[in-house]
Design a protein around this motif. Structure first.
Motif, PDB file in Angstrom:
ATOM      1  N   ALA A 185       7.042   4.404   6.353  1.00 29.99           N
ATOM      2  CA  ALA A 185       6.528   5.773   6.353  1.00 29.99           C
ATOM      3  C   ALA A 185       7.085   6.571   7.521  1.00 29.99           C
ATOM      4  N   GLN A 186       7.483   5.883   8.602  1.00 35.09           N
ATOM      5  CA  GLN A 186       8.084   6.568   9.755  1.00 35.09           C
ATOM      6  C   GLN A 186       9.602   6.406   9.779  1.00 35.09           C
ATOM      7  N   GLY A 187      10.171   6.043   8.640  1.00 39.73           N
ATOM      8  CA  GLY A 187      11.617   6.074   8.500  1.00 39.73           C
ATOM      9  C   GLY A 187      12.360   4.807   8.870  1.00 39.73           C
ATOM     10  N   VAL A 188      11.652   3.710   9.144  1.00 37.16           N
ATOM     11  CA  VAL A 188      12.315   2.443   9.478  1.00 37.16           C
ATOM     12  C   VAL A 188      12.116   1.468   8.316  1.00 37.16           C
ATOM     13  N   SER A 189      13.168   1.239   7.557  1.00 38.79           N
ATOM     14  CA  SER A 189      13.071   0.359   6.391  1.00 38.79           C
ATOM     15  C   SER A 189      13.754  -0.990   6.610  1.00 38.79           C
ATOM     16  N   ARG A 190      14.446  -1.130   7.744  1.00 38.76           N
ATOM     17  CA  ARG A 190      15.038  -2.422   8.084  1.00 38.76           C
ATOM     18  C   ARG A 190      13.958  -3.269   8.754  1.00 38.76           C
ATOM     19  N   ILE A 191      13.640  -4.403   8.146  1.00 35.52           N
ATOM     20  CA  ILE A 191      12.536  -5.241   8.596  1.00 35.52           C
ATOM     21  C   ILE A 191      13.038  -6.657   8.852  1.00 35.52           C
ATOM     22  N   SER A 192      12.689  -7.186  10.020  1.00 32.57           N
ATOM     23  CA  SER A 192      13.017  -8.574  10.351  1.00 32.57           C
ATOM     24  C   SER A 192      11.725  -9.383  10.447  1.00 32.57           C
ATOM     25  N   LEU A 193      11.742 -10.585   9.899  1.00 33.24           N
ATOM     26  CA  LEU A 193      10.545 -11.437   9.886  1.00 33.24           C
ATOM     27  C   LEU A 193      10.733 -12.636  10.802  1.00 33.24           C
ATOM     28  N   TRP A 194       9.839 -12.751  11.770  1.00 35.23           N
ATOM     29  CA  TRP A 194       9.776 -13.927  12.612  1.00 35.23           C
ATOM     30  C   TRP A 194       8.591 -14.755  12.102  1.00 35.23           C
ATOM     31  N   ASP A 208      -0.927 -12.668   6.574  1.00 34.32           N
ATOM     32  CA  ASP A 208      -0.436 -13.164   5.291  1.00 34.32           C
ATOM     33  C   ASP A 208       0.443 -12.070   4.679  1.00 34.32           C
ATOM     34  N   VAL A 209       0.815 -12.222   3.437  1.00 33.48           N
ATOM     35  CA  VAL A 209       1.747 -11.262   2.832  1.00 33.48           C
ATOM     36  C   VAL A 209       1.124  -9.872   2.732  1.00 33.48           C
ATOM     37  N   GLN A 210      -0.188  -9.810   2.516  1.00 30.40           N
ATOM     38  CA  GLN A 210      -0.843  -8.497   2.454  1.00 30.40           C
ATOM     39  C   GLN A 210      -0.762  -7.796   3.806  1.00 30.40           C
ATOM     40  N   THR A 211      -0.954  -8.556   4.871  1.00 29.42           N
ATOM     41  CA  THR A 211      -0.824  -7.991   6.219  1.00 29.42           C
ATOM     42  C   THR A 211       0.594  -7.478   6.446  1.00 29.42           C
ATOM     43  N   LEU A 212       1.568  -8.322   6.151  1.00 31.20           N
ATOM     44  CA  LEU A 212       2.962  -7.956   6.394  1.00 31.20           C
ATOM     45  C   LEU A 212       3.361  -6.713   5.605  1.00 31.20           C
ATOM     46  N   ASN A 213       2.960  -6.645   4.351  1.00 30.21           N
ATOM     47  CA  ASN A 213       3.319  -5.483   3.544  1.00 30.21           C
ATOM     48  C   ASN A 213       2.641  -4.210   4.048  1.00 30.21           C
ATOM     49  N   GLU A 256       0.807  -1.212   0.000  1.00 27.44           N
ATOM     50  CA  GLU A 256       0.000   0.000   0.000  1.00 27.44           C
ATOM     51  C   GLU A 256       0.840   1.262   0.000  1.00 27.44           C
ATOM     52  N   ALA A 257       2.100   1.165   0.350  1.00 30.47           N
ATOM     53  CA  ALA A 257       2.992   2.324   0.277  1.00 30.47           C
ATOM     54  C   ALA A 257       4.156   1.973  -0.633  1.00 30.47           C
ATOM     55  N   GLY A 258       4.552   2.945  -1.465  1.00 32.20           N
ATOM     56  CA  GLY A 258       5.639   2.685  -2.394  1.00 32.20           C
ATOM     57  C   GLY A 258       6.984   2.929  -1.756  1.00 32.20           C
ATOM     58  N   GLY A 259       7.949   3.342  -2.578  1.00 33.28           N
ATOM     59  CA  GLY A 259       9.283   3.603  -2.063  1.00 33.28           C
ATOM     60  C   GLY A 259      10.196   2.423  -2.270  1.00 33.28           C
ATOM     61  N   GLU A 260      11.384   2.544  -1.692  1.00 37.45           N
ATOM     62  CA  GLU A 260      12.386   1.496  -1.824  1.00 37.45           C
ATOM     63  C   GLU A 260      11.944   0.223  -1.097  1.00 37.45           C
ATOM     64  N   PRO A 261      12.327  -0.944  -1.606  1.00 35.36           N
ATOM     65  CA  PRO A 261      11.997  -2.191  -0.907  1.00 35.36           C
ATOM     66  C   PRO A 261      12.618  -2.211   0.485  1.00 35.36           C
ATOM     67  N   ALA A 262      11.985  -2.929   1.366  1.00 32.25           N
ATOM     68  CA  ALA A 262      12.512  -3.051   2.722  1.00 32.25           C
ATOM     69  C   ALA A 262      13.836  -3.815   2.707  1.00 32.25           C
ATOM     70  N   LYS A 263      14.687  -3.528   3.661  1.00 29.30           N
ATOM     71  CA  LYS A 263      15.928  -4.267   3.859  1.00 29.30           C
ATOM     72  C   LYS A 263      15.605  -5.415   4.805  1.00 29.30           C
ATOM     73  N   LEU A 264      15.457  -6.605   4.241  1.00 31.22           N
ATOM     74  CA  LEU A 264      14.875  -7.721   4.979  1.00 31.22           C
ATOM     75  C   LEU A 264      15.903  -8.624   5.643  1.00 31.22           C
ATOM     76  N   SER A 265      15.554  -9.062   6.836  1.00 30.71           N
ATOM     77  CA  SER A 265      16.240 -10.170   7.496  1.00 30.71           C
ATOM     78  C   SER A 265      15.165 -11.116   8.001  1.00 30.71           C
TER      79      SER A 265
END
Length: 340
Positions: A319-328, A306-311, A30-39
């Motif tokens: 949107a609040q400046g945190v693009s580093r995302i970790s998935l449990w 699901d993936v829609q929730t996570l995204n 739902e929000a664009g921008g650079e892809p998240a930096k995922l771990s």
């Protein structure tokens, strides 16, 4: 056909359908921008399913955290043998991500049982400078022996006691210095209730904050996170120095009106919905999926992401400046490769 047999075949069908959908193209977040930096975390009790998710998500991952090393009855940290073997096996395969060894304060008792999030073991390890230094040396040794790029500390319930909390900050500072001497990176996982504004937090490690205990085994049914919860913690995190990451949970929980509660994966949740012929609805606020079902006279309610929730959650963080995302965690997800 008996009800039991019928439910079994329905479960088989849904698993096949889920597998076929895993590679389907999904809409953008739902929000664009650079892809998240995922771990993401790979847990020692679900390695095969975790590796299946990793195979699909590997191109999107920057960091993979092996969960994890914990303590034996003598307060000695060790890596489960299955996790050690998996690390060795995956090292032979392609992967551009950094690897971290996660240390947790779970303890294996003499009778084979495991005490989760044991605060007492930390009190002993932080009791004095000598005990703390020995613990740090063991962490460094296990990490280097395993061939990891960094250390991740996931010690929980430390802030239930102010003395333990302050000892943890002193421990983290010492560990960071020793890690740098050995060319190792450091991630510190924090609970959402941690005192982020404490002067004890310092520049250097990556701080990873959990965003998945709004509802759970400690509460009535509900989502692991929602926008208000996420924004509140993100605002509090502004006090932390340096690099910050938000950790979101895949899957969800099931609650029975008899008091039964347990975590479950996305695949397990979807299998239950098909087995009991229930249609999940999407919660407007959290974007989680929700359904209930009746089994042997007990009503159960399921909430899961699901993936829609996570995204959706990730878009709020970005949107609040945190693009580093970790998935449990890896394992039991249908579209892990479409997390953005």
């Amino acid at each position: 056909m008996s009800d039991i047999v019928g439910k079994f075949f329905k479960a088989v069908i849904v698993l096949l359908v889920i597998g076929s959908l895993a590679g389907c193209s999904l809409g953008p977040p739902e929000a664009g921008g650079e892809p998240a930096k995922l771990s993401a975390w790979l847990a020692y009790w679900d390695l095969d399913e975790g590796e299946r998710d990793l195979t699909r998500a590997v191109n999107n991952l920057e960091k993979l955290c092996y969960f994890g090393a914990y303590f034996d009855q003598n307060d000695q940290a060790f890596i489960p043998e299955s996790l050690r073997r998996k690390k060795s096996d995956l090292t032979k395969k392609t992967g551009k991500y950094e690897t971290y060894l996660t240390f947790v304060n779970d303890k294996q008792n003499a009778d084979g049982s495991v005490a989760l999030k044991d605060s007492e073991v930390l009190r002993r390890l932080f009791a004095d400078e000598r005990a703390m230094e020995q613990h740090i040396d063991q962490i460094i040794a296990l990490t280097l022996q395993g061939g990891f790029d960094g250390i991740e500390i996931d010690y929980e319930r430390i802030w239930n006691d102010e003395t333990t909390g302050q000892s943890f900050l002193r421990f983290a500072d010492k560990l960071y210095g020793k890690a740098r001497q050995n060319n190792l990176k450091l991630r510190l996982v924090l609970e959402p209730g941690a005192p982020f504004a404490s002067t004890g937090f310092f520049q250097g490690p990556e701080y990873v904050v959990m965003f998945y205990n709004l509802y759970g085994l400690h509460s009535e049914p509900g989502p692991k996170a929602n926008p208000a919860f996420i924004r509140k913690i993100l605002t509090a995190m502004n006090a932390l120095p340096g690099e910050k990451a938000a950790a979101f949970s895949t899957g969800g929980c099931v609650w029975g009106d008899n008091g039964e509660k347990r975590f479950l994966t996305e695949v397990e949740a979807k299998t239950l919905a098909v087995t009991y012929e229930r249609e999940a609805r999407r919660d407007d606020e959290s974007r989680c999926l929700v359904f209930d079902y009746l089994d042997n006279g007990v009503w159960y309610q399921v909430w899961y992401a699901d993936v829609q929730t996570l995204n959706y959650w990730i878009a709020i963080a970005k949107a609040q400046g945190v693009s580093r995302i970790s998935l449990w965690r890896l394992g039991g997800n249908t579209d892990i490769d479409h997390v953005e």
